[in-house]
Design an enzyme around this catalytic site. Structure first.
Site, mmCIF file in Angstrom:
data_model
loop_
_atom_site.group_PDB
_atom_site.id
_atom_site.type_symbol
_atom_site.label_atom_id
_atom_site.label_comp_id
_atom_site.label_asym_id
_atom_site.label_seq_id
_atom_site.Cartn_x
_atom_site.Cartn_y
_atom_site.Cartn_z
ATOM 1 N N ARG A 236 -11.065 15.978 7.176
ATOM 2 C CA ARG A 236 -11.850 16.359 5.985
ATOM 3 C C ARG A 236 -13.279 16.720 6.378
ATOM 4 O O ARG A 236 -13.861 16.082 7.242
ATOM 5 C CB ARG A 236 -11.883 15.207 4.979
ATOM 6 C CG ARG A 236 -10.569 14.977 4.290
ATOM 7 C CD ARG A 236 -10.630 13.749 3.398
ATOM 8 N NE ARG A 236 -9.682 12.738 3.854
ATOM 9 C CZ ARG A 236 -9.688 11.468 3.482
ATOM 10 N NH1 ARG A 236 -10.594 11.027 2.629
ATOM 11 N NH2 ARG A 236 -8.799 10.626 3.956
ATOM 12 N N GLU B 255 -8.206 -4.913 5.139
ATOM 13 C CA GLU B 255 -8.054 -4.584 3.720
ATOM 14 C C GLU B 255 -6.916 -5.357 3.069
ATOM 15 O O GLU B 255 -7.004 -5.742 1.911
ATOM 16 C CB GLU B 255 -7.872 -3.065 3.557
ATOM 17 C CG GLU B 255 -9.189 -2.327 3.836
ATOM 18 C CD GLU B 255 -9.020 -0.840 4.067
ATOM 19 O OE1 GLU B 255 -8.626 -0.464 5.190
ATOM 20 O OE2 GLU B 255 -9.287 -0.065 3.151
ATOM 21 N N ARG C 233 -2.683 -1.929 -3.523
ATOM 22 C CA ARG C 233 -3.852 -1.072 -3.368
ATOM 23 C C ARG C 233 -3.702 0.105 -4.333
ATOM 24 O O ARG C 233 -2.691 0.813 -4.303
ATOM 25 C CB ARG C 233 -3.920 -0.552 -1.937
ATOM 26 C CG ARG C 233 -5.013 0.465 -1.780
ATOM 27 C CD ARG C 233 -5.079 0.985 -0.374
ATOM 28 N NE ARG C 233 -6.204 1.898 -0.252
ATOM 29 C CZ ARG C 233 -6.136 3.088 0.323
ATOM 30 N NH1 ARG C 233 -5.003 3.509 0.846
ATOM 31 N NH2 ARG C 233 -7.202 3.842 0.389
ATOM 32 N N HIS D 176 -12.895 3.118 -0.278
ATOM 33 C CA HIS D 176 -12.931 2.097 0.786
ATOM 34 C C HIS D 176 -13.536 0.781 0.281
ATOM 35 O O HIS D 176 -14.039 -0.016 1.067
ATOM 36 C CB HIS D 176 -13.758 2.571 2.008
ATOM 37 C CG HIS D 176 -13.114 3.682 2.774
ATOM 38 N ND1 HIS D 176 -13.824 4.749 3.277
ATOM 39 C CD2 HIS D 176 -11.835 3.887 3.138
ATOM 40 C CE1 HIS D 176 -13.013 5.573 3.901
ATOM 41 N NE2 HIS D 176 -11.794 5.078 3.826
ATOM 42 N N ASN E 173 0.876 -1.175 0.000
ATOM 43 C CA ASN E 173 0.000 0.000 0.000
ATOM 44 C C ASN E 173 0.912 1.224 0.000
ATOM 45 O O ASN E 173 1.481 1.587 1.033
ATOM 46 C CB ASN E 173 -0.887 -0.051 1.253
ATOM 47 C CG ASN E 173 -1.874 1.105 1.307
ATOM 48 O OD1 ASN E 173 -1.780 2.042 0.515
ATOM 49 N ND2 ASN E 173 -2.797 1.035 2.245
#
Ligand code: AMP
Length: 399
Positions: free
Chosen positions: A240, A383, A90, A179, A9
């Site tokens: 965010r 993940e 990823r 996601h 990743n």
């Protein structure tokens, strides 16, 4: 056939890796290289319950991956390239081009490059990861797993913004969602917990980590999600803003004179929990709230209220709901947030069990009351395992 997969990743200044069995999810080793390109970087390699940490300058992504491979040589286990089924990557943005993972070739690299304008912060780092890993593991299949892929099943009415045709056709302006690997993993696991076939299971999944999003999932397929063209839309996040009036950009630009870049930066990095309370870490936020900090309380309330609104919206989108599922650091570990987000929803058939909700465990579990019509589940996401699983499915040609 080996099921060992190295999952990478690659972020803008970090690399996370894990060597694992794509079938069982059991990890042999994992690690992170942080502060790539800075004066001092840190590499942490974890194997056999032990962390090996060292500080040194890591010049670029190739250097980071070489350092990680070096750590495998020194601390184990040996990465025998002949016994590696795949390297799984990823990749954040696959646009509307990828609904499935794909084996990396020159054409794929060019396509991901083409998508950089849609994810200028993420795709360049992911691309670099793909290129370097291809050089270092020329004989091992490289598989790209896209964060957006899971949401390609959204119906047109859910992914379409009400904007001019030219924006949509020429500039690819639409909702993509993110996601995806987490949603794929969590929705399968939730169906197992409910003891229902995933094809007959309707879920609202709340992935609440540093980034946060919600998804409405019908029969294992995404039908709506809260992040849009970019990972800025939707829920309140660590730094965010999530949803806001799109006219705010123009207003601040005209009235205050800020550039669009300045405004974007503030919405990505200085908003969300940080903008509301000064801290982006949820644990610290709840600690401050406990000590009577009013700004922390407001931040928590805004965050929880946004989650609640999406639960209601996605319940309506699905029509029938079997479970609300919490995952991500906040979703998994904050009983207070779960309780605040779902309080008073008994008329919708959603009832928490306070003792189950408060129990401290890392196990996937139900936290709803026995007679709750809609189950409430906490399911830790994984993940890396999902990326490894999908990479294996591609190279072994099955799912
Ligand atoms: P993630 O991005 O999934 O690793 O989630 C990170 C977020 O989860 C951070 O805001 C953490 O503060 C939050 N988090 C982790 N552990 C806890 C906890 N025990 N209680 C509340 N929040 C937590």
């Amino acid at each position: 056939m080996t099921r060992r997969v190295l999952v990478l990743n690659a972020g803008s200044s970090s690399l996370k890796y894990r060597l694992l069995d794509g079938g069982t999810g059991v990890a042999e080793a994992s690690g992170t290289v942080e502060r790539i390109g800075e004066d001092t970087g840190t590499l942490t390699h974890s194997v056999g319950g032990q962390d090996h940490t060292e500080e040194r300058r890591v010049t670029d992504f190739e250097d980071a991956l070489r350092s990680a491979l070096d750590a495998f040589e020194r601390h184990g286990p040996a990465i025998d390239r002949d016994h590696l089924a795949a390297v799984g990557h990823r990749v954040v943005h696959g646009g509307d081009l990828f609904a499935d993972p794909v084996v990396v070739d020159d054409h794929l690299l060019a396509t991901v490059e083409d998508l950089v304008p849609l994810a200028p912060l993420h795709n360049p780092a992911n691309l670099e990861g793909l290129r370097v890993a291809r050089r270092l593991f020329p004989d091992v299949p490289q598989v790209a797993v896209f964060d957006t892929a899971f949401h390609q099943s959204m119906p047109e009415h859910a992914y379409t913004y009400a904007v001019p045709l030219a924006w949509r056709e020429e500039h690819r302006i639409r909702r993509y969602g993110f996601h995806g690997t987490s949603y794929a993993f969590v929705s399968r696991r939730a169906a197992e917990l409910l003891d229902r076939p995933v094809e007959e299971t309707n879920l609202v999944v709340l992935h609440l980590g540093n980034g946060a999003s919600a998804a409405a999932i019908r029969g294992g397929h995404s039908v709506d999600t809260s992040m849009g063209l970019t990972p800025l839309e939707g829920l309140v996040m660590g730094t965010r803003s999530g949803d806001l009036d799109p006219a705010i950009h123009g207003h601040l630009h005209r009235e205050v004179g800020w550039s669009l870049d300045e405004i974007d930066r503030a919405l990505y990095r200085e908003s969300g929990l940080r903008g509301l309370s000064g801290v982006n870490d949820f644990r610290e936020l709840t600690r401050r709230m406990g000590a009577g900090d009013e700004t922390a309380r407001l931040a928590f309330d805004v965050y929880a209220y946004r989650v609640r609104k999406y639960v209601g919206a996605y319940y309506a989108a699905l029509g029938e709901l079997h479970a609300v599922v919490f995952t991500g650091g906040v979703g998994q570990h904050s009983p207070d947030l779960r309780a605040a987000a779902l309080a008073g929803l008994d008329r919708l058939g959603i009832v928490l069990d306070p003792a189950r909700n408060d129990a401290r465990t890392n196990e996937a579990r139900a936290v709803s009351a026995e007679d709750s019509e809609v189950a409430v589940l906490v399911v830790p996401t994984d993940e890396e395992w999902e990326i490894a699983r999908q990479a294996l499915a591609v190279v072994h040609g099955s799912d």
